[in-house]
Design an enzyme around this catalytic site. Structure first.
Site, short mmCIF file in Angstrom:
data_model
loop_
_atom_site.label_atom_id
_atom_site.label_comp_id
_atom_site.label_asym_id
_atom_site.label_seq_id
_atom_site.Cartn_x
_atom_site.Cartn_y
_atom_site.Cartn_z
N LYS A 1 0.83 -1.20 0.00
CA LYS A 1 0.00 0.00 0.00
C LYS A 1 0.87 1.27 0.00
O LYS A 1 2.09 1.20 -0.04
CB LYS A 1 -0.94 -0.02 1.21
CG LYS A 1 -1.92 -1.19 1.17
CD LYS A 1 -2.76 -1.17 -0.09
CE LYS A 1 -3.93 -2.13 -0.06
NZ LYS A 1 -3.58 -3.53 0.16
C1 LIG Z 1 -9.37 -1.71 -2.34
C2 LIG Z 1 -8.97 -2.45 -1.09
N1 LIG Z 1 -9.71 -2.30 0.01
C3 LIG Z 1 -9.39 -2.92 1.16
C4 LIG Z 1 -8.30 -3.76 1.25
C5 LIG Z 1 -8.01 -4.45 2.54
O1 LIG Z 1 -6.85 -4.00 3.14
P1 LIG Z 1 -5.94 -4.99 4.00
O2 LIG Z 1 -5.09 -5.77 3.06
O3 LIG Z 1 -5.15 -4.08 4.88
O4 LIG Z 1 -6.85 -5.87 4.77
C6 LIG Z 1 -7.49 -3.93 0.11
C7 LIG Z 1 -6.28 -4.75 0.11
O5 LIG Z 1 -6.16 -5.84 0.34
C8 LIG Z 1 -7.84 -3.27 -1.09
O6 LIG Z 1 -7.11 -3.42 -2.21
#
Ligand SMILES: Cc1ncc(COP(=O)(O)O)c(C=O)c1O
Length: 424
Positions: free
Chosen positions: A190
């Protein structure tokens, strides 16, 4: 075999924001297990994030998906309630809806963009709709004014998904501060990364009260899990350095996977709508320390991403064979990735192979289908084939280009050159 032995590969998502001092910090923390679960870093990270965004209520979790779960739980949903979410997304963003026995209803993206189409939001609203999750895909802001207007008219909660867009703006306002609540993700690929981690940002009193009660019931994750996260930047720092050198990096990555020295970003059960092995937990102190170190670099990283995106834009705008996404007026896009859509999936897949031969490892996001990663069951996630035609077409044709601090301007020019040579 030896052709690329000394070539520096270009990657998109192997620990793309981990710099030398992040890796050293992870190593130091690994040797100080008493700092793993609790300590002062969690509170510091929380208050620094609140200051950066200009908000009061922030709750730190082990992941963005669990932060989203906590927000949805705080809405007191009933079984069968519907939540609007765009197609062209990640299973991690959809699953928390399913864990609460609610239903995702997918909204199409605009024909020339990567975000939800407000007109389709209106079409998909029913009496059961309770909330809209608004994803700012790849750091491009969604059409917030129109979406907020629709939400107000139908009395729906708005949750911004800022997993790709931390630091981005909509009409001078920080993304993540426009709706009732928002999630941030500090996952490994990210905008900034604590390897795993997320935040729930809340602008609504009732949601904040419910969320506070849930947050208090959560504990930090087990020590083994924290150790696995701390090992990730160390292992992948070595993998990056030695990727092409007699396959050493690839062997290291495989060995670490087999020995479970790190956790996958999405596990098998999640591809069918299931839960990750880790229950919702508060962010462990050690990962908050990694997050704090990265937060200091956020503005520099985003300025870099914007400059790299400008190189892609300038180099590709005259190429009629590729479609570029435009930012909305009066928004600041932070370009987690730079998306490029080709005429069809055949050209797109061929280009990925062509680039790989030149040691440029590009990717498709979310997958060649509307919900990624590859292998995600669209049926189990209640996606109805044909319900979002633009998203389906985009998923088939598009790839993403790297913009991270690892990507040099020279890398970006090399990629532009590869695309212009391949797709003429
Ligand atoms: C658009 C989007 N929203 C939410 C998430 C969830 O984030 P995390 O990986 O920190 O759980 C992700 C990534 O996995 C994502 O790409």
């Amino acid at each position: 075999m030896f052709k690329n032995i000394f070539t520096k590969p270009i990657f998109i998502s192997i620990s793309p924001t981990a710099e030398k001092n992040d890796i050293i910090l992870a190593l130091k923390l690994l040797l100080q297990p008493w700092k793993w679960k609790s300590g002062e870093s969690r509170e510091k990270f929380k208050s620094s994030l609140a200051y950066y965004l200009g908000v009061k209520d922030i709750f730190l979790f082990d992941s963005g998906r669990n932060a989203l779960y906590a927000i949805l739980l705080s809405l007191n949903l009933k079984e069968g309630d519907e939540i609007l979410i765009q197609a062209f997304t990640c299973t991690a963003a959809v699953n928390p809806i399913l864990w609460l026995k609610a239903r995702p209803v997918y909204v199409d993206v605009s024909t020339d963009g990567v975000n939800m189409l407000p007109k389709d939001v209106e079409k998909k609203i029913t009496l059961k709709t309770k909330a809209i999750i608004v994803q700012h895909t790849f750091g491009f802001s969604a059409e917030m004014d129109e979406i907020l207007k629709i939400a107000k008219k139908h009395k729906l909660a708005v949750i911004e998904d800022v997993a790709h867009a931390f630091g981005g703006k909509y009409k001078r306002k920080m993304l993540g501060t426009l709706g009732d609540a928002a999630i941030l993700s500090f996952g490994r690929s990210k905008i900034i990364s604590s390897v795993s981690g997320g935040a729930a940002v809340v602008n609504n009193k009732a949601i904040a009260e419910n969320l506070e009660a849930f947050y208090r019931s959560c504990r930090p994750p087990k020590a083994r899990w924290v150790a696995q996260q701390l090992l990730h930047p160390i292992i992948f720092g070595c993998v990056k350095l030695s990727y092409n050198f007699l396959y050493f990096g690839r062997i290291l990555a495989l060995t670490a996977k087999v020995l479970r020295l790190y956790t996958p970003s999405v596990c098998k059960a999640e591809k069918k709508g299931g839960r990750p092995p880790l229950p919702p937990s508060v962010m462990p102190n050690a990962l908050a320390a990694l997050g704090l170190n990265q937060l200091d670099k956020l503005d520099r990283f985003n300025e870099h991403r914007i400059k790299v995106a400008k190189i892609y834009e300038a180099g590709l705008k005259k190429n009629k064979k590729v479609l570029l996404v435009k930012s909305l007026p009066k928004t600041k896009s932070v370009f987690l990735y730079f998306p490029v859509a080709f005429e069809n999936s055949f050209i797109s897949d061929e280009f990925l192979l062509y680039a790989k031969r030149e040691s440029v490892y590009l990717e498709v996001w979310p997958a060649r289908t509307v919900i990624g990663p590859p292998g995600t069951s669209l049926n189990k996630l209640f996606y109805i084939a044909g319900s979002c035609p633009s998203a389906e077409s985009l998923a088939l044709r598009s790839i993403v280009l790297p913009t991270s601090p690892l990507t040099s301007y020279k890398d970006a020019l090399e990629i532009v050159n590869l695309i212009n040579t391949h797709a003429r």
